[in-house]
Scaffold this motif. Structure first.
Motif, PDB file in Angstrom:
ATOM      1  N   GLY A   5       0.796  -1.220   0.000  1.00 50.94           N
ATOM      2  CA  GLY A   5       0.000   0.000   0.000  1.00 50.94           C
ATOM      3  C   GLY A   5       0.824   1.263   0.000  1.00 50.94           C
ATOM      4  N   SER A   6       2.151   1.135   0.001  1.00 51.74           N
ATOM      5  CA  SER A   6       3.045   2.291  -0.062  1.00 51.74           C
ATOM      6  C   SER A   6       3.221   2.702  -1.520  1.00 51.74           C
ATOM      7  CB  SER A   6       4.423   1.936   0.503  1.00 51.74           C
ATOM      8  OG  SER A   6       4.336   1.610   1.857  1.00 51.74           O
ATOM      9  N   PRO A   7       3.431   3.990  -1.748  1.00 56.07           N
ATOM     10  CA  PRO A   7       3.710   4.396  -3.128  1.00 56.07           C
ATOM     11  C   PRO A   7       5.027   3.776  -3.605  1.00 56.07           C
ATOM     12  CG  PRO A   7       3.889   6.272  -1.630  1.00 56.07           C
ATOM     13  CD  PRO A   7       3.452   5.107  -0.823  1.00 56.07           C
ATOM     14  N   THR A   8       5.044   3.377  -4.842  1.00 51.14           N
ATOM     15  CA  THR A   8       6.247   2.819  -5.451  1.00 51.14           C
ATOM     16  C   THR A   8       7.226   3.949  -5.744  1.00 51.14           C
ATOM     17  OG1 THR A   8       4.949   1.067  -6.455  1.00 51.14           O
ATOM     18  CG2 THR A   8       7.112   1.489  -7.423  1.00 51.14           C
ATOM     19  N   LEU A   9       8.501   3.699  -5.498  1.00 50.36           N
ATOM     20  CA  LEU A   9       9.556   4.661  -5.807  1.00 50.36           C
ATOM     21  C   LEU A   9      10.099   4.349  -7.187  1.00 50.36           C
ATOM     22  CD1 LEU A   9      11.502   6.939  -5.024  1.00 50.36           C
ATOM     23  CD2 LEU A   9      12.948   5.194  -3.939  1.00 50.36           C
ATOM     24  N   PHE A  10      10.135   5.366  -8.031  1.00 51.05           N
ATOM     25  CA  PHE A  10      10.623   5.224  -9.402  1.00 51.05           C
ATOM     26  C   PHE A  10      11.789   6.184  -9.574  1.00 51.05           C
ATOM     27  CE2 PHE A  10      10.532   6.085 -13.966  1.00 51.05           C
ATOM     28  CZ  PHE A  10      10.338   4.826 -14.506  1.00 51.05           C
ATOM     29  N   LEU A  11      12.984   5.661  -9.847  1.00 50.45           N
ATOM     30  CA  LEU A  11      14.167   6.485 -10.094  1.00 50.45           C
ATOM     31  C   LEU A  11      14.370   6.621 -11.591  1.00 50.45           C
ATOM     32  CD1 LEU A  11      16.734   5.041  -7.519  1.00 50.45           C
ATOM     33  CD2 LEU A  11      15.300   7.059  -7.277  1.00 50.45           C
ATOM     34  N   SER A  12      14.573   7.835 -12.044  1.00 52.46           N
ATOM     35  CA  SER A  12      14.768   8.084 -13.462  1.00 52.46           C
ATOM     36  C   SER A  12      15.788   9.194 -13.657  1.00 52.46           C
ATOM     37  CB  SER A  12      13.438   8.476 -14.117  1.00 52.46           C
ATOM     38  OG  SER A  12      13.607   8.716 -15.483  1.00 52.46           O
ATOM     39  N   ASP A  13      16.927   8.855 -14.263  1.00 56.17           N
ATOM     40  CA  ASP A  13      17.939   9.878 -14.517  1.00 56.17           C
ATOM     41  C   ASP A  13      17.368  11.014 -15.362  1.00 56.17           C
ATOM     42  OD1 ASP A  13      19.857   8.496 -13.054  1.00 56.17           O
ATOM     43  OD2 ASP A  13      20.668   7.486 -14.818  1.00 56.17           O
ATOM     44  N   SER A  14      16.477  10.671 -16.289  1.00 59.65           N
ATOM     45  CA  SER A  14      15.806  11.665 -17.120  1.00 59.65           C
ATOM     46  C   SER A  14      14.305  11.504 -16.975  1.00 59.65           C
ATOM     47  CB  SER A  14      16.199  11.477 -18.593  1.00 59.65           C
ATOM     48  OG  SER A  14      15.393  12.308 -19.413  1.00 59.65           O
ATOM     49  N   ILE A  15      13.625  12.567 -16.665  1.00 61.37           N
ATOM     50  CA  ILE A  15      12.174  12.527 -16.516  1.00 61.37           C
ATOM     51  C   ILE A  15      11.512  12.120 -17.827  1.00 61.37           C
ATOM     52  CG2 ILE A  15      11.724  14.958 -17.038  1.00 61.37           C
ATOM     53  CD1 ILE A  15      10.147  13.126 -14.090  1.00 61.37           C
ATOM     54  N   CYS A  25       3.093   7.154  -8.334  1.00 60.88           N
ATOM     55  CA  CYS A  25       4.372   6.781  -7.722  1.00 60.88           C
ATOM     56  C   CYS A  25       5.079   8.031  -7.205  1.00 60.88           C
ATOM     57  CB  CYS A  25       5.287   6.121  -8.755  1.00 60.88           C
ATOM     58  SG  CYS A  25       4.716   4.516  -9.292  1.00 60.88           S
ATOM     59  N   ILE A  26       6.132   7.799  -6.469  1.00 60.99           N
ATOM     60  CA  ILE A  26       7.071   8.858  -6.118  1.00 60.99           C
ATOM     61  C   ILE A  26       8.179   8.771  -7.156  1.00 60.99           C
ATOM     62  CG2 ILE A  26       8.743   9.681  -4.433  1.00 60.99           C
ATOM     63  CD1 ILE A  26       6.951   8.318  -2.272  1.00 60.99           C
ATOM     64  N   VAL A  27       8.346   9.835  -7.913  1.00 59.00           N
ATOM     65  CA  VAL A  27       9.349   9.865  -8.969  1.00 59.00           C
ATOM     66  C   VAL A  27      10.498  10.753  -8.533  1.00 59.00           C
ATOM     67  CG1 VAL A  27       9.838  10.513 -11.354  1.00 59.00           C
ATOM     68  CG2 VAL A  27       7.634   9.467 -10.770  1.00 59.00           C
ATOM     69  N   VAL A  28      11.681  10.166  -8.439  1.00 60.40           N
ATOM     70  CA  VAL A  28      12.898  10.914  -8.136  1.00 60.40           C
ATOM     71  C   VAL A  28      13.719  10.926  -9.414  1.00 60.40           C
ATOM     72  CG1 VAL A  28      15.013  10.995  -6.759  1.00 60.40           C
ATOM     73  CG2 VAL A  28      12.859  10.296  -5.689  1.00 60.40           C
ATOM     74  N   SER A  29      13.937  12.126  -9.941  1.00 61.77           N
ATOM     75  CA  SER A  29      14.630  12.240 -11.219  1.00 61.77           C
ATOM     76  C   SER A  29      15.937  13.009 -11.063  1.00 61.77           C
ATOM     77  CB  SER A  29      13.737  12.941 -12.245  1.00 61.77           C
ATOM     78  OG  SER A  29      13.750  14.335 -12.063  1.00 61.77           O
ATOM     79  N   GLY A  30      16.729  12.939 -12.100  1.00 67.34           N
ATOM     80  CA  GLY A  30      17.946  13.738 -12.165  1.00 67.34           C
ATOM     81  C   GLY A  30      17.755  14.968 -13.034  1.00 67.34           C
ATOM     82  N   SER A  31      16.550  15.128 -13.572  1.00 65.94           N
ATOM     83  CA  SER A  31      16.265  16.221 -14.500  1.00 65.94           C
ATOM     84  C   SER A  31      16.105  17.552 -13.802  1.00 65.94           C
ATOM     85  CB  SER A  31      14.970  15.926 -15.265  1.00 65.94           C
ATOM     86  OG  SER A  31      15.125  14.823 -16.119  1.00 65.94           O
ATOM     87  N   HIS A  32      16.341  18.621 -14.564  1.00 65.72           N
ATOM     88  CA  HIS A  32      16.069  19.979 -14.078  1.00 65.72           C
ATOM     89  C   HIS A  32      14.570  20.117 -13.847  1.00 65.72           C
ATOM     90  CE1 HIS A  32      14.238  21.234 -17.883  1.00 65.72           C
ATOM     91  NE2 HIS A  32      15.257  20.636 -18.494  1.00 65.72           N
ATOM     92  N   GLY A  33      14.168  21.101 -13.103  1.00 64.24           N
ATOM     93  CA  GLY A  33      12.758  21.330 -12.807  1.00 64.24           C
ATOM     94  C   GLY A  33      12.128  22.393 -13.684  1.00 64.24           C
TER      95      GLY A  33
END
Length: 128
Positions: A5-15, A25-33
């Motif tokens: 039931g927790s949000p899935t963590l998704f790592l992406s160097d590029s959004i 999901c929780i998306v953690v990216s390396g992209s600029h905002g």
């Protein structure tokens, strides 16, 4: 959401690599905002998207996605470019220090000067 039931963590160097599996999901990216990056998140609708502030840029272009996503009901924050490598999601997660957060991200617990991994841990623990 995962099986607990927790949000899935998704790592992406590029959004830009974000697909439909990033929804809720929780998306953690390396992209600029910036706006262009924000449009990728907008299309997918994550629970939270984390970007790199890219040093702010002219007219704060490096964090412009936060306002865009806020207007569409999506939480977003940035980590400082001094704390994490741009283009490296793992560095964003492990080393990133939050520099800016829209109001929806603040409601989720994002605070300036907070470690990104601390925020993610709180979110996944809170919903588990």
């Amino acid at each position: 959401m995962n099986e607990t039931g927790s949000p899935t963590l998704f790592l992406s160097d590029s959004i830009a690599e974000l697909g439909a599996d990033g929804a809720d999901c929780i998306v953690v990216s390396g992209s600029h905002g910036g706006i262009s990056a924000g449009r990728f998140a907008l299309a997918v609708q994550p629970l939270l998207t984390v970007f790199n502030d890219a040093g702010g840029g002219k007219d704060q272009a490096g964090i412009a996605a936060l306002a865009l996503l806020q207007t569409h009901g999506l939480a977003a924050c940035t980590v400082s470019h001094d704390s994490a490598r741009i283009g490296d999601a793992r560095s964003t997660l492990d080393d990133g220090i939050i520099s800016h957060a829209n109001a929806l991200a603040q409601r989720l617990g994002a605070r300036t000067a907070m470690r990104c991994n601390q925020l993610i841990e709180q979110l996944t623990r809170r919903t588990a």
